[in-house]
Write a protein that holds these residues in place. Sequence first.
Motif, mmCIF file in Angstrom:
data_model
loop_
_atom_site.group_PDB
_atom_site.id
_atom_site.type_symbol
_atom_site.label_atom_id
_atom_site.label_comp_id
_atom_site.label_asym_id
_atom_site.label_seq_id
_atom_site.Cartn_x
_atom_site.Cartn_y
_atom_site.Cartn_z
ATOM 1 N N TYR A 93 -2.590 11.426 -0.552
ATOM 2 C CA TYR A 93 -3.674 9.489 -1.141
ATOM 3 C C TYR A 93 -2.046 9.414 -1.622
ATOM 4 O O TYR A 93 -2.001 7.919 -0.972
ATOM 5 C CB TYR A 93 -4.246 9.415 -2.788
ATOM 6 C CG TYR A 93 -5.188 10.201 -2.863
ATOM 7 C CD1 TYR A 93 -6.640 9.779 -2.889
ATOM 8 C CD2 TYR A 93 -5.137 11.667 -3.773
ATOM 9 C CE1 TYR A 93 -7.657 10.416 -2.914
ATOM 10 C CE2 TYR A 93 -6.381 11.670 -4.107
ATOM 11 C CZ TYR A 93 -7.176 11.286 -3.600
ATOM 12 O OH TYR A 93 -8.861 12.477 -3.384
ATOM 13 N N GLY A 94 -0.538 9.496 -1.661
ATOM 14 C CA GLY A 94 0.563 9.150 -1.273
ATOM 15 C C GLY A 94 1.295 9.095 -0.136
ATOM 16 O O GLY A 94 2.966 8.251 -0.750
ATOM 17 N N PHE A 95 0.908 9.236 0.381
ATOM 18 C CA PHE A 95 1.676 9.183 1.943
ATOM 19 C C PHE A 95 2.634 10.427 1.390
ATOM 20 O O PHE A 95 3.771 9.962 2.508
ATOM 21 C CB PHE A 95 1.959 7.786 2.276
ATOM 22 C CG PHE A 95 0.637 7.118 2.487
ATOM 23 C CD1 PHE A 95 0.127 7.761 3.402
ATOM 24 C CD2 PHE A 95 0.548 6.276 1.439
ATOM 25 C CE1 PHE A 95 -0.990 6.514 3.671
ATOM 26 C CE2 PHE A 95 -0.815 5.255 1.276
ATOM 27 C CZ PHE A 95 -1.436 5.373 2.304
ATOM 28 N N ILE B 96 1.232 6.773 -8.355
ATOM 29 C CA ILE B 96 -0.132 6.526 -8.163
ATOM 30 C C ILE B 96 -0.717 7.435 -9.140
ATOM 31 O O ILE B 96 -1.205 7.544 -9.215
ATOM 32 C CB ILE B 96 0.046 7.349 -6.741
ATOM 33 C CG1 ILE B 96 -0.172 8.906 -6.908
ATOM 34 C CG2 ILE B 96 1.426 6.547 -5.832
ATOM 35 C CD1 ILE B 96 -0.738 9.421 -5.152
ATOM 36 N N GLU C 269 4.953 1.418 1.486
ATOM 37 C CA GLU C 269 3.943 2.068 2.439
ATOM 38 C C GLU C 269 2.553 2.397 1.541
ATOM 39 O O GLU C 269 1.579 2.206 1.513
ATOM 40 C CB GLU C 269 3.867 3.627 2.955
ATOM 41 C CG GLU C 269 2.945 4.028 4.031
ATOM 42 C CD GLU C 269 3.781 5.177 4.618
ATOM 43 O OE1 GLU C 269 2.833 5.626 5.763
ATOM 44 O OE2 GLU C 269 4.125 5.884 4.160
ATOM 45 N N TYR C 270 2.924 2.694 0.019
ATOM 46 C CA TYR C 270 1.026 2.669 -0.631
ATOM 47 C C TYR C 270 1.048 1.734 -0.752
ATOM 48 O O TYR C 270 -0.270 1.645 -0.506
ATOM 49 C CB TYR C 270 1.553 3.705 -1.890
ATOM 50 C CG TYR C 270 0.330 3.995 -2.967
ATOM 51 C CD1 TYR C 270 -0.029 5.570 -2.755
ATOM 52 C CD2 TYR C 270 0.268 3.032 -3.598
ATOM 53 C CE1 TYR C 270 -1.515 5.407 -3.430
ATOM 54 C CE2 TYR C 270 -0.551 3.275 -4.470
ATOM 55 C CZ TYR C 270 -1.355 4.085 -4.857
ATOM 56 O OH TYR C 270 -2.890 4.421 -4.958
ATOM 57 N N VAL D 15 4.710 5.248 -5.795
ATOM 58 C CA VAL D 15 4.360 3.901 -5.520
ATOM 59 C C VAL D 15 5.921 3.910 -5.252
ATOM 60 O O VAL D 15 6.815 3.946 -5.013
ATOM 61 C CB VAL D 15 3.570 3.351 -6.355
ATOM 62 C CG1 VAL D 15 4.092 1.605 -6.037
ATOM 63 C CG2 VAL D 15 2.790 2.973 -7.260
ATOM 64 N N ARG E 102 -2.868 1.989 0.531
ATOM 65 C CA ARG E 102 -3.680 2.749 -0.455
ATOM 66 C C ARG E 102 -5.033 2.113 -0.091
ATOM 67 O O ARG E 102 -5.598 0.955 0.606
ATOM 68 C CB ARG E 102 -3.474 2.533 -1.248
ATOM 69 C CG ARG E 102 -3.182 0.895 -2.469
ATOM 70 C CD ARG E 102 -3.428 0.572 -3.549
ATOM 71 N NE ARG E 102 -4.715 1.803 -4.278
ATOM 72 C CZ ARG E 102 -4.181 1.752 -6.048
ATOM 73 N NH1 ARG E 102 -3.245 0.258 -6.440
ATOM 74 N NH2 ARG E 102 -5.292 2.035 -6.930
#
Length: 411
Positions: A386-388, A233, A396-397, A393, A401
């Motif tokens: 930030y990346g859940f 990410i 969802e991202y 990646v 994002r």
Amino acid sequence: MIGHGKIEISERITKINDFKELKLVEVKRQLAHEIISISYGFLSPLRGFMNYEEVDNVVEEMRLPNGVLWPIPIVLDLNESEAEEVKEGDVIGFTYMGKPLAVMRVEEKFSYDKGKMAEKVYKTRDVKHPGVKRTLSYKEKFVSGEVYLVNVPKFTSVYSDFWLTPRQHRELFERMGWKKVVAFQTRNVPHTGHEYLMKFAWFAANDGLRVDEPRTGILVNVVIGEKRIGDYIDEAILLTHKALVDAGYISKRVHKLSFTLWDMRYAGPREALLHAIIRTNLGCTHHVFGRDHAGVGNYYSPYEAHEIFSKINEDDLLIKPVFIRENYYCPKCGTIENDILCDHDSDKQEFSGSLIRSIILDEVRPTKMVMRPEVYDVLMESAKKYGFGTPFVTEEYLNRRESIFELGDLQ
């Protein structure tokens, strides 16, 4: 108006009502990135999207019609219905996510053989190649013209700390007292192999300058753009490179971090040339090129991006390439080496991207000789924030994002 546009157009496009009177075209992210990059000078000498002659010259000769080196077409595509509403000489407006972004005076409408473009630029027509897939998916028509930004992008949270225009890069280098600057491009979180590459490149670029004064700098210029599932990410890439310096592994006296908006084409040798041009525009004097630079799959040989520079006249480039081979950690030497400097092949521990990713996915802290602990900690923090939950990646991202930048409303 931003950048190098013409005042007579921008002066008329200062209010939202003026903008709304234009034929408006909503652009995708790639085109928004390119409009911003053109306007600020990252893609100089381009002042807009290419016309037929420029595209054909670049495809066939890797040069603009005036002879200037340029390896990849930068084009604006419209579908048939959009193109029918646009006439040569018209001023059109571009919106991004519904907000005003830029204006362009249409110079030419044209068609071009997309298959030919793909084969010449990427050396293949295989649709599995992401650059070929992108090219073949272009709409039916192309439109050329100079572009003028009318709305300043406001970069969000993480990104705002690292956004510098080409002019700001040069001003920064002057304040740092750097006489030489070596560019290091990345789309990855740094492991110690990357750290070695940066330091080796610093010594290579510093040739002829006193080593007791930091007159040579390293610019880590992250490529921020289209993401593929499994990539790191963007937030993690920026913050882990910052962590490497904050922890003192590379001195702040010789290191700066920034990013360029660019959707990778994975064009191998041609894209290596484009990256050299972009970093020249930032004020860099040297550029690192390692194994498989800008490559993908097996479409290019491992060092094809090195070889292309031997075919380019030195007068065509204002930046010096620094070629670096693949490296690994040698337990017998106790250092990071490459296949020329060390003969301990049976003991070498390669920096395998897939191995490092599997370690990270298992949340196993890598050894210090693979990844610095401070870098790993920031990577895991970025994954949660930030990346859940993952630094890689995911769908969802991509769907959730935070935007890289925002555009306000014209008054």
